[in-house]
Design a protein around this motif. Structure first.
Motif, PDB file in Angstrom:
ATOM      1  N   LEU A 410      57.104   2.404   4.352  1.00 49.11           N
ATOM      2  CA  LEU A 410      58.151   3.144   3.646  1.00 49.11           C
ATOM      3  C   LEU A 410      57.843   3.322   2.169  1.00 49.11           C
ATOM      4  O   LEU A 410      58.158   4.364   1.585  1.00 49.11           O
ATOM      5  N   VAL A 411      57.237   2.306   1.543  1.00 45.98           N
ATOM      6  CA  VAL A 411      57.056   2.361   0.082  1.00 45.98           C
ATOM      7  C   VAL A 411      55.635   2.714  -0.345  1.00 45.98           C
ATOM      8  O   VAL A 411      55.412   3.041  -1.514  1.00 45.98           O
ATOM      9  N   ILE A 412      54.672   2.647   0.575  1.00 44.72           N
ATOM     10  CA  ILE A 412      53.280   2.971   0.225  1.00 44.72           C
ATOM     11  C   ILE A 412      52.784   4.166   1.033  1.00 44.72           C
ATOM     12  O   ILE A 412      52.376   5.188   0.478  1.00 44.72           O
ATOM     13  N   LEU A 416      52.367   8.163  -0.346  1.00 43.53           N
ATOM     14  CA  LEU A 416      50.982   8.585  -0.527  1.00 43.53           C
ATOM     15  C   LEU A 416      50.544   9.633   0.490  1.00 43.53           C
ATOM     16  O   LEU A 416      49.405  10.104   0.440  1.00 43.53           O
ATOM     17  N   GLY A 417      51.399   9.996   1.402  1.00 45.35           N
ATOM     18  CA  GLY A 417      51.048  10.984   2.407  1.00 45.35           C
ATOM     19  C   GLY A 417      50.207  10.445   3.541  1.00 45.35           C
ATOM     20  O   GLY A 417      49.618  11.219   4.307  1.00 45.35           O
ATOM     21  N   LEU A 418      50.154   9.124   3.689  1.00 45.79           N
ATOM     22  CA  LEU A 418      49.391   8.522   4.775  1.00 45.79           C
ATOM     23  C   LEU A 418      50.164   8.542   6.087  1.00 45.79           C
ATOM     24  O   LEU A 418      49.599   8.308   7.159  1.00 45.79           O
ATOM     25  N   SER A 419      51.459   8.783   6.014  1.00 44.50           N
ATOM     26  CA  SER A 419      52.309   8.878   7.194  1.00 44.50           C
ATOM     27  C   SER A 419      53.336   9.975   6.963  1.00 44.50           C
ATOM     28  O   SER A 419      53.558  10.397   5.823  1.00 44.50           O
ATOM     29  N   PRO A 420      53.979  10.476   8.023  1.00 46.89           N
ATOM     30  CA  PRO A 420      54.981  11.538   7.859  1.00 46.89           C
ATOM     31  C   PRO A 420      56.105  11.105   6.928  1.00 46.89           C
ATOM     32  O   PRO A 420      56.462   9.925   6.864  1.00 46.89           O
ATOM     33  N   PRO A 477      48.613   0.150   4.875  1.00 52.28           N
ATOM     34  CA  PRO A 477      48.024   1.347   4.263  1.00 52.28           C
ATOM     35  C   PRO A 477      46.525   1.458   4.495  1.00 52.28           C
ATOM     36  O   PRO A 477      45.996   2.575   4.618  1.00 52.28           O
ATOM     37  N   LEU A 478      45.824   0.335   4.564  1.00 56.14           N
ATOM     38  CA  LEU A 478      44.381   0.394   4.801  1.00 56.14           C
ATOM     39  C   LEU A 478      44.080   0.989   6.177  1.00 56.14           C
ATOM     40  O   LEU A 478      43.181   1.834   6.324  1.00 56.14           O
ATOM     41  N   ILE A 479      44.819   0.538   7.195  1.00 54.47           N
ATOM     42  CA  ILE A 479      44.589   1.062   8.543  1.00 54.47           C
ATOM     43  C   ILE A 479      45.030   2.520   8.626  1.00 54.47           C
ATOM     44  O   ILE A 479      44.360   3.359   9.265  1.00 54.47           O
TER      45      ILE A 479
END
Length: 571
Positions: A410-412, A416-420, A477-479
């Motif tokens: 939710l916060v990272i 950052l656009g890594l998830s919808p 976030p890394l994955i």
């Protein structure tokens, strides 16, 4: 799901020209009982004010396990370590709770649905349903044990029988869901507040020196009154076991009305207070419970000082004499009914989510009340209260890994656009497992549990919950970056813009579509486009379908056409 002739899940009546292919048993079809246990809470059902929802959610923190937890930490590690541990845990719980509370309140989803769309996938969140269910029955058992102790002290009821009574007493309220629970919390709140503050007022008047002496207390284990890193870490691990409480708060916050310009301040305050804000009162209760235990230690002894009712009685005795015991019993019973109504309610939601995905059946939320209460009763009869600190210390590792992974998304990941940007919870658009959240939780939990059992030394053991939190928030976030976020959505959702934030305040947020399977009408965010059934399907029918074999998402993975024409929205 049960194939019967009962009416379909509420909405508008089925179209007479369309014979529903699925209907639901009464317990699953009646939303006054069901409370949208497996699905999005529609705006048409969110009829409470922000203050009313917040009051109901905060009523669930009446529990006295805080007293026992605080007393246990202080007795084991001394005042200084306990103060630092309780405050540190409160900060972690507060900060991780903010994004979760806001996401659930804004999107009308409970903790399970939020987890699905925050990096775990449709089946990946099944494991977290078990983690959450275990939280509800562990704390139901703790609270029930405390209530049974009150029955034993006041009415001389044997503890085994008291455990049964404490279990049965909450079932009628929980059976009726949010409506009755909201009334219970409102009616009992004034009495509970008086009972909460009363003992400390008496202690301040009758024995003010106790407060100063308490700050020099070194515990009963001989650790001393100074600060030690090990004592701080071990104490924090116990206090952090409460981190999953945000899930119970979210079970109520999903009924928050839509946030608008007119109610924005009230909405923000209510979500903050009833979401992460519970831990402010919770931390004060832990310290207060420890203070009462310390003040009564010489009278009741080490073991009974950990049972909230005994120190509470001693605190009331200077003013109320022989009436102190029944007054204390009344306060304990009111407190425990308030919290165990929430524990049983949240447990029924979690078990519903768990079994619906495994069995493709949903007999109704109310039947899982009995399962959750039955497990809690078994734990009480096994005297789990005697192993409180060890049990909670172990549990906190798993719970923190879960909450940490969700918070990280939710916060990272989303910023950052890594998830919808939105929360997608429907089976029709999700992969079975998303390694971003599910993998992060498994890695963090495995390493922290190994640390908890001493594999990496005594300091790693003491700080195993922090290891879980850091690993979960780093791995998610890394994955997500490594996988380029491809496991969040199995196919695009053409209605993604129908989330509250994308429509504007003048839009009709209660617009509905008719499910081609059960023929009920549902708000757009609760529906999906189903190629197997060649039409719109509601989220519950989608979850329970055992015949489609995920044709929509498998087709998307293979690059085949899976979307159908968009159905008409009912305005």
């Amino acid at each position: 799901m049960t194939d019967t002739t009962s009416p379909p899940t509420p909405g508008t009546a089925p179209s007479p020209s369309v014979a529903p292919r699925r209907s639901y048993a009464k317990s699953a079809a009646d939303e006054s009982l069901e409370d949208y246990s497996l699905r999005y809470a529609p705006h048409s059902f969110r009829r409470w004010s922000p203050l009313s929802v917040a009051s109901t959610a905060l009523g669930g923190i009446a529990y006295l396990a805080d007293y026992a937890i605080g007393a246990g930490i202080v007795m084991s590690y001394g005042f200084t370590n306990a103060l630092a541990a309780i405050l540190a845990a409160a900060v972690v719980i507060f900060l991780t709770g903010i994004p979760i509370a806001r996401a659930c309140a804004a999107n009308g989803v409970d903790m399970d649905l939020l987890t699905r769309g925050s990096g775990f996938g449709y089946f990946g969140s099944t494991l977290t349903s078990l983690v959450y269910a275990s939280f509800t029955f562990i704390f139901f058992a703790l609270e029930g044990s405390i209530m049974a102790q009150a029955f034993h002290e006041v009415l001389h009821i044997p503890l085994p029988l008291g455990y049964l009574i404490t279990t049965l007493i909450v079932i009628p309220v929980v059976f009726r869901g949010m409506t009755w629970i909201a009334k219970l919390q409102a009616w009992t709140q004034p009495l509970w507040l008086v009972g909460l503050v009363g003992p400390f007022v008496i202690l301040a008047v009758h024995s003010p020196s106790t407060f100063g002496a308490f700050t020099h207390f070194g515990g009963t284990a001989g650790v001393g009154s100074g600060f030690t890193l090990l004592g701080f870490g071990l104490g924090t691990g116990v206090a952090l076991s409460l981190i999953a409480q945000i899930g119970e708060q979210a079970d109520y916050l999903r009924f928050m009305p839509r946030r608008t310009a007119a109610n924005a301040r009230r909405w923000d305050f209510a979500v903050l207070a009833a979401g992460p804000g519970w831990v402010v009162i919770g931390a004060l209760k832990q310290l207060g419970g420890a203070l009462l235990a310390f003040s009564a230690l010489a009278v009741v002894g080490n073991a009974r000082a950990l049972e909230p009712i005994a120190p509470y009685v001693e605190a009331l005795r200077p003013w109320f004499g022989s009436a102190a015991l029944p007054l204390a019993g009344l306060f304990v019973i009111v407190s425990q009914v308030k919290i165990n109504s929430t524990n049983a309610y949240s447990g029924s939601l979690s078990w519903s989510n768990f079994f619906s995905r495994l069995t493709h059946r949903h007999p109704g939320r109310v039947w899982y009340i009995f399962l959750n209460c039955g497990i809690a009763l078994l734990l009480m009869e096994m005297n789990m209260f005697s192993a409180l600190n060890s049990l909670l210390g172990f549990y906190s590792n798993v719970a923190i890994a879960w909450i940490g992974a969700v918070t990280a998304d939710l916060v990272i990941n989303k910023p950052l656009g890594l998830s919808p940007k939105y929360i997608e919870f429907k089976r029709a658009y999700l992969h079975p497992v998303n390694p971003a959240g599910f993998g992060a939780m498994c890695i963090a939990a495995a390493v922290s549990i190994a640390a908890f059992f001493g594999w990496f030394g005594e300091y790693a053991k003491a700080f195993s919950p922090f290891i879980a939190l850091v690993l979960a928030m780093a791995c998610s976030p890394l994955i997500a970056w490594a996988t380029q976020g491809r496991y969040y959505l199995a196919r695009p959702n053409p209605d993604a813009g129908h989330a509250d934030g994308g429509l504007g305040e003048d839009a009709d947020i209660t617009a509905t579509r008719e499910c081609t399977v059960c023929a009920g009408s549902y708000e757009v965010p609760d529906t999906a486009h189903c190629p197997f059934h060649a039409g719109t399907i509601c989220s519950l029918c989608c979850s329970l379908d055992a015949e489609c074999h995920d044709a929509c998402t498998r087709g998307a993975a293979a690059g085949g056409p899976v979307l159908i024409g968009l159905p008409t929205v009912r305005e």
